[in-house]
Structures are given as structure tokens and as C-alpha cells.
Design an enzyme around this catalytic site. Structure first.
Site, PDB file in Angstrom:
ATOM      1  N   CYS A   1      15.377 -31.270 -35.619  1.00 12.27           N
ATOM      2  CA  CYS A   1      16.648 -30.781 -35.063  1.00 12.27           C
ATOM      3  C   CYS A   1      16.471 -29.858 -33.862  1.00 12.27           C
ATOM      4  O   CYS A   1      17.431 -29.586 -33.145  1.00 12.27           O
ATOM      5  CB  CYS A   1      17.448 -30.075 -36.157  1.00 12.27           C
ATOM      6  SG  CYS A   1      17.678 -31.077 -37.642  1.00 12.27           S
TER       7      CYS A   1
ATOM      8  N   HIS B   1      22.632 -25.156 -33.682  1.00 10.04           N
ATOM      9  CA  HIS B   1      22.411 -26.421 -34.386  1.00 10.04           C
ATOM     10  C   HIS B   1      23.471 -26.562 -35.470  1.00 10.04           C
ATOM     11  O   HIS B   1      23.748 -25.627 -36.222  1.00 10.04           O
ATOM     12  CB  HIS B   1      21.012 -26.421 -35.010  1.00 10.04           C
ATOM     13  CG  HIS B   1      20.773 -27.569 -35.939  1.00 10.04           C
ATOM     14  ND1 HIS B   1      21.173 -28.853 -35.652  1.00 10.04           N
ATOM     15  CD2 HIS B   1      20.180 -27.618 -37.160  1.00 10.04           C
ATOM     16  CE1 HIS B   1      20.832 -29.645 -36.657  1.00 10.04           C
ATOM     17  NE2 HIS B   1      20.232 -28.925 -37.574  1.00 10.04           N
TER      18      HIS B   1
ATOM     19  N   ASN C   1      25.213 -33.204 -39.658  1.00  4.86           N
ATOM     20  CA  ASN C   1      23.968 -32.830 -39.000  1.00  4.86           C
ATOM     21  C   ASN C   1      23.402 -34.057 -38.296  1.00  4.86           C
ATOM     22  O   ASN C   1      22.958 -35.001 -38.936  1.00  4.86           O
ATOM     23  CB  ASN C   1      22.983 -32.307 -40.050  1.00  4.86           C
ATOM     24  CG  ASN C   1      21.668 -31.840 -39.446  1.00  4.86           C
ATOM     25  OD1 ASN C   1      21.358 -32.122 -38.302  1.00  4.86           O
ATOM     26  ND2 ASN C   1      20.877 -31.137 -40.232  1.00  4.86           N
TER      27      ASN C   1
END
Length: 331
Positions: A116, A256, A286
Site C-alpha cells: 500500500c 492510505h 482498501n
């Protein structure tokens, strides 16, 4: 003495697949509920790629929009960096496939696998090439089709992830603007908390690995959560320190998009108002390396960011890794 070259973002773009998978859809697939997912993560729905779509397809669409926004022709791109943990295949790189799709014949191309944190790592790499004068324009893309490696029978992970892509063209901007600082880090001892066991040289594909779902995401949620809360704070402060700024200087935090509890904890520690934090994980879940890139593009296109604003991006990911950057917006 020559004036230092400033590297910044010339244009952004993003793309998400059409198919929407809601929490109510997941209630029919695994033992979970909309309330449980929303309370613990803040996610309401996520986008799922069509079976015919690969990561390069999503990346290409996001890249086209970024090039259009930057008013840059593909032939002007010197380098393409694709951050992904879901490449089309082990080789060639997804970046090379994107290069062919775009017709960016003059670009070097490679992938990075940082989970990520990938888009911020990509920005940092692009910054170095532009600031040294080696290249003029670098295309950075974060793209994932996490639905392809999700175990849809594991309620602890299948509720979290979605597909999408975001891109930015990095090039020269006027002095005093652009990427003011970056901070990257990793702790390989935490790799065991978020990984996909099979498919590499350690555990090649076999009938057994497929039967045991070893080609899907495995995560120790509590360990990742504790790591994330800690590193989001420290990485943010470090990036600010490196360019002589303080939390109160932040105009927009682009974190994030993994969990609203993690984001809210960071917001409170930094003493930022809600309108200074961009959140879209309720719509997309996500999306790993695409997360920050999509959020940045959306915030810009919604005119929540204006020239001169201080933008802070921060992420954590598999590795375990983390990255943060401070940008004085130049568009």
C-alpha cells in the site's frame, strides 16, 4: 550557481471498475454484516474488476487521464513506474504492458512491489530522476486488482479490499513548489503479518497450494493495525520535519485508505479538522498501492486542493513498509 530543479505533480488521473460490491452483497457470501464492517473499517462498498480486466487495464485508463490533465503526450514520458502487488504476470512488468498500451515508446518501465506504500515510493523515485535532471517527465501509477487474490471465504480479509488505479505525471515545476520532502521506510521482520504465501520461488504453484487458497491474501489484522497507528504518526512528523514544516501547516492530508479508525487516530494526533483529511474508503475500500493516488486525484478534481496548498500523503503496507511525502501543490 544553477538553481535546484523542483519536481512536482503536473497532472493526476484515476480509474475504478464499474462493478460495485456492497456490504449487503457480502452478507450473502460470508458470515458478516453491514454494521460489523462499517463499524470496524468505515467501508460501505468497493469496486471489483471484470474477469477480463487485468491490473494493466486499470493502470492504463488512470494513466491516460493523468496525461490528459498534464497536457503531456505519451512520447514525452521518460519513465513509467507501476506500483502493484497484483501484476498481470511475473514478467514482463505491468509497466511495460502499460507502456505498450500508451504508445510511450521513449519511456523506461518497471514495477515496484511495496504494498500500500507503493505510490509514495514511486513518487520518491520519480522525484530523484527529475531533480537530478536525468529525466523530465515520469509517470507514476498505483494499480491493483486485489479481488483476484482475495479469499472470498475469509470474512476477515474479503471485506477490506477493492480494485482501482491512480496515476500522476511528475515533472519540473516552479521553484518553491512540488515535492518538498519524502520519507520511506521498511521493517522486514513484519512481513509475516501481511503476505501471499504461494506463487513465487519459495512456494511455486501446485495442486496443494491452490486447494489451500495459498494464492490469496493472509493478514494478521491486529498486528497490522497496531503498526499502522504508530507509523502513520511517525512518518507524517518525519516528512514534515524534513522540510521544516509543522502539522498546523497541512492544508490537506491524503492518507492510505485502509481503516477509518486509523485515519481518525492520525487526524486527532495531528490536530487537524475533518475538512483537512480526505477520505473515500467508504466507496472503494482498501485499494493498496492505488489508494493514495485515487484519493489525491479525487481531492484535486473536487477542487479541495489549490495552488500553494501543503499536501501530506502517508501510507503503510506489506513488507512492512511506510512512506510519506510533503507537496506544495503547483497546479
Amino acid at each position: 550557481m544553477c538553481e535546484k530543479i523542483a519536481a512536482g505533480i503536473l497532472g493526476t488521473g484515476s480509474y475504478v471498475p464499474e462493478k460495485v460490491l456492497t456490504n449487503f452483497d457480502l452478507e450473502k457470501m460470508v458470515d458478516t454484516s453491514d454494521e460489523w464492517i462499517t463499524t470496524r473499517t468505515g467501508i460501505k462498498e468497493r469496486r471489483i474488476a471484470d474477469p477480463s480486466q487485468a491490473t494493466s487495464d486499470l493502470a492504463t485508463e488512470a494513466a491516460k487521464k493523468a496525461l490528459e490533465d498534464a497536457k503531456v503526450d505519451p512520447s514525452e514520458i521518460d519513465m513509467i513506474i507501476v506500483a502493484t502487488v497484483t501484476p498481470d504476470m511475473n514478467f514482463p512488468s505491468t509497466a511495460c504492458i502499460v507502456q505498450a498500451n500508451l504508445g510511450a515508446a521513449n519511456a523506461a518501465a518497471f514495477d515496484i512491489s511495496v504494498g500500500c506504500s507503493g505510490f509514495i515510493y514511486g513518487l520518491a523515485i520519480a522525484q530523484q530522476f527529475v531533480e537530478t535532471g536525468m529525466y523530465n517527465k515520469v509517470l507514476v501509477i498505483g494499480a491493483e486488482t486485489l479481488s483476484k487474490i482475495t479469499n472470498w471465504k475469509d470474512r476477515n480479509t474479503c471485506v477490506l479490499f477493492g480494485d482501482g488505479a491512480g496515476a500522476a505525471v511528475v515533472g519540473r515545476v516552479e521553484s518553491g513548489y512540488g515535492i518538498l520532502s519524502t520519507y520511506l521506510g521498511a521493517d522486514g521482520t513484519g512481513g509475516k503479518y501481511l503476505y501471499m504465501p504461494a506463487g513465487g520461488s519459495r512456494m511455486p504453484a501446485s495442486e496443494e497450494t491452490v486447494k489451500k487458497n495459498l494464492h490469496t491474501i493472509f493478514m494478521e489484522g491486529q498486528e497490522v493495525f497496531k503498526f499502522a497507528v504508530k507509523v502513520m504518526d511517525s512518518a507524517t512528523i518525519e516528512a514534515l520535519n524534513r522540510c521544516g514544516l509543522k502539522p498546523e501547516d497541512i492544508d490537506m492530508l491524503i492518507p492510505h485508505q485502509a481503516n477509518t479508525r486509523i485515519i481518525e487516530a492520525a487526524r486527532k494526533r495531528l490536530k487537524l479538522s475533518n475538512d483537512k483529511v480526505y477520505i473515500n474508503l467508504d466507496k472503494y475500500g482498501n485499494t493498496s498501492a492505488a489508494s493514495v493516488a485515487i484519493a489525491l486525484d479525487e481531492a484535486y478534481r473536487k477542487r479541495l486542493i489549490k495552488k500553494g496548498d501543503i499536501i501530506l500523503t502517508v501510507a503503510f503496507g506489506a513488507g512492512l513498509t511506510w512512506g510519506s511525502s510533503v507537496i506544495r501543490w503547483s497546479k
